[in-house]
Design a protein around this motif. Structure first.
Motif, PDB file in Angstrom:
ATOM      1  N   GLN A 152       0.782  -1.514  -0.045  1.00 54.37           N
ATOM      2  CA  GLN A 152       0.078   0.016   0.654  1.00 54.37           C
ATOM      3  C   GLN A 152       0.354   1.547  -0.161  1.00 54.37           C
ATOM      4  N   GLU A 153       0.243   1.841  -0.850  1.00 51.04           N
ATOM      5  CA  GLU A 153       1.197   3.402  -0.707  1.00 51.04           C
ATOM      6  C   GLU A 153       0.622   4.702  -1.045  1.00 51.04           C
ATOM      7  N   ALA A 154       0.223   5.768  -0.764  1.00 56.34           N
ATOM      8  CA  ALA A 154      -0.133   7.321  -1.032  1.00 56.34           C
ATOM      9  C   ALA A 154       0.450   8.003  -0.647  1.00 56.34           C
ATOM     10  N   GLU A 155      -0.078   9.704  -1.004  1.00 55.74           N
ATOM     11  CA  GLU A 155       0.492  10.782  -0.266  1.00 55.74           C
ATOM     12  C   GLU A 155      -1.437  11.448  -0.228  1.00 55.74           C
ATOM     13  N   GLU A 156      -1.628  11.905   1.279  1.00 52.37           N
ATOM     14  CA  GLU A 156      -2.805  12.218   1.522  1.00 52.37           C
ATOM     15  C   GLU A 156      -2.784  13.496   2.743  1.00 52.37           C
ATOM     16  N   THR A 157      -3.800  13.958   3.122  1.00 50.33           N
ATOM     17  CA  THR A 157      -3.664  15.218   4.056  1.00 50.33           C
ATOM     18  C   THR A 157      -4.196  14.132   5.147  1.00 50.33           C
ATOM     19  N   VAL A 158      -3.768  14.775   6.641  1.00 48.99           N
ATOM     20  CA  VAL A 158      -4.392  13.706   7.960  1.00 48.99           C
ATOM     21  C   VAL A 158      -5.177  14.528   8.493  1.00 48.99           C
ATOM     22  N   THR A 159      -5.830  14.678   8.589  1.00 54.76           N
ATOM     23  CA  THR A 159      -6.666  16.424   9.833  1.00 54.76           C
ATOM     24  C   THR A 159      -7.691  15.387   9.906  1.00 54.76           C
ATOM     25  N   ASP A 160      -8.227  15.480  11.336  1.00 60.50           N
ATOM     26  CA  ASP A 160      -9.742  15.831  11.876  1.00 60.50           C
ATOM     27  C   ASP A 160     -10.273  16.625  12.561  1.00 60.50           C
ATOM     28  N   ILE A 161     -11.615  17.121  11.588  1.00 63.67           N
ATOM     29  CA  ILE A 161     -11.861  18.437  12.103  1.00 63.67           C
ATOM     30  C   ILE A 161     -12.682  18.274  13.372  1.00 63.67           C
ATOM     31  N   ASN A 162     -12.977  17.284  14.240  1.00 59.92           N
ATOM     32  CA  ASN A 162     -13.807  17.020  15.049  1.00 59.92           C
ATOM     33  C   ASN A 162     -12.688  16.417  16.212  1.00 59.92           C
ATOM     34  N   PHE A 163     -11.761  17.082  16.387  1.00 55.19           N
ATOM     35  CA  PHE A 163     -10.360  16.202  17.323  1.00 55.19           C
ATOM     36  C   PHE A 163     -10.607  17.023  18.659  1.00 55.19           C
ATOM     37  N   LEU A 164     -10.867  17.896  18.822  1.00 59.12           N
ATOM     38  CA  LEU A 164     -11.215  18.007  20.036  1.00 59.12           C
ATOM     39  C   LEU A 164     -12.259  17.372  20.601  1.00 59.12           C
ATOM     40  N   LEU A 165     -13.033  16.481  19.746  1.00 61.40           N
ATOM     41  CA  LEU A 165     -14.318  15.336  20.793  1.00 61.40           C
ATOM     42  C   LEU A 165     -13.849  14.496  21.498  1.00 61.40           C
ATOM     43  N   ARG A 166     -12.497  14.219  21.351  1.00 62.53           N
ATOM     44  CA  ARG A 166     -11.585  13.091  21.451  1.00 62.53           C
ATOM     45  C   ARG A 166     -10.733  13.789  22.298  1.00 62.53           C
ATOM     46  N   THR A 167     -11.333  14.604  22.969  1.00 57.22           N
ATOM     47  CA  THR A 167      -9.544  14.694  23.842  1.00 57.22           C
ATOM     48  C   THR A 167     -10.250  14.658  25.283  1.00 57.22           C
TER      49      THR A 167
END
Length: 198
Positions: A152-167
């Motif tokens: 497996q190989e790729a190029e991608e953007t890793v983010t999460d706009i709901n990141f504060l919900l997991r804090t």
């Protein structure tokens, strides 16, 4: 009766081949020693390259001075070197927890945008304000191998706009939000081998 002619005296000389032979043997010894040293040096080089190629994680930060937001530009927060050092610890820890025997992972970190923004104030300390408008974001190019074969190989953007919900309470360690997002990425892409969306 006739008289015998006088005999000529001859000088006995040491055969020259003996000296030449000694020189040849000395030259051969020197050559063998040189070959052994070169062979040993090449072996160390080959083993070093092999160990690097077989390392579970090959991590590169590509042009970090151009990252969107990876350091405090106002002087009171972490330096770029400190950020990269902490990110490397995070990547290596997650790789060690996720990769299975026979797997190796190569990651190029193309961009980093830390959570939040720096808020200049009147004092000397510049706080970083974290809101859902500024999630952590990484641009990664990666290749996962199993027994030397790319699976497996790729190029991608890793983010999460709901990141504060997991804090979680107590989650105040350095780059806590960034680690949580990367941990999810490792589980999805590496552990479960889910392809990127779109």
């Amino acid at each position: 009766a006739g008289t015998e002619p006088p005999r000529r005296r001859t000088r006995t000389q040491s055969p020259r081949w003996t000296a030449v032979g000694d020189a040849d043997r000395g030259g051969t010894t020197i050559m063998r020693s040189f070959v052994r040293r070169v062979s040993a040096a090449l072996l160390v080089l080959v083993l070093g390259q092999s160990a690097w190629a077989e390392a579970p994680l090959a991590l590169r930060f590509v042009a970090p001075e151009r990252y969107t937001d990876a350091e405090s530009r106002l002087g009171s927060g972490p330096t770029l070197r400190a950020t990269l050092g902490e990110l490397e610890r995070i990547f290596r820890d997650l790789a060690g927890r996720t990769l299975r025997p026979g797997q190796s992972l190569a990651i190029d970190v193309l961009d980093v945008d830390l959570a939040g923004i720096e808020l200049p104030g009147a004092g000397t300390t510049v706080p970083r304000v974290v809101t859902d408008a500024g999630p952590p974001r990484f641009r990664l190019r990666y290749a996962l191998r199993e027994n030397g074969r790319v699976v497996q190989e790729a190029e991608e953007t890793v983010t999460d706009i709901n990141f504060l919900l997991r804090t979680r309470p107590g989650g105040q360690s350095a780059l806590y939000n960034e680690r949580e997002i990367l941990a999810d990425w490792f589980q999805a892409r590496i552990a479960r081998r889910q392809p990127p969306r779109g």
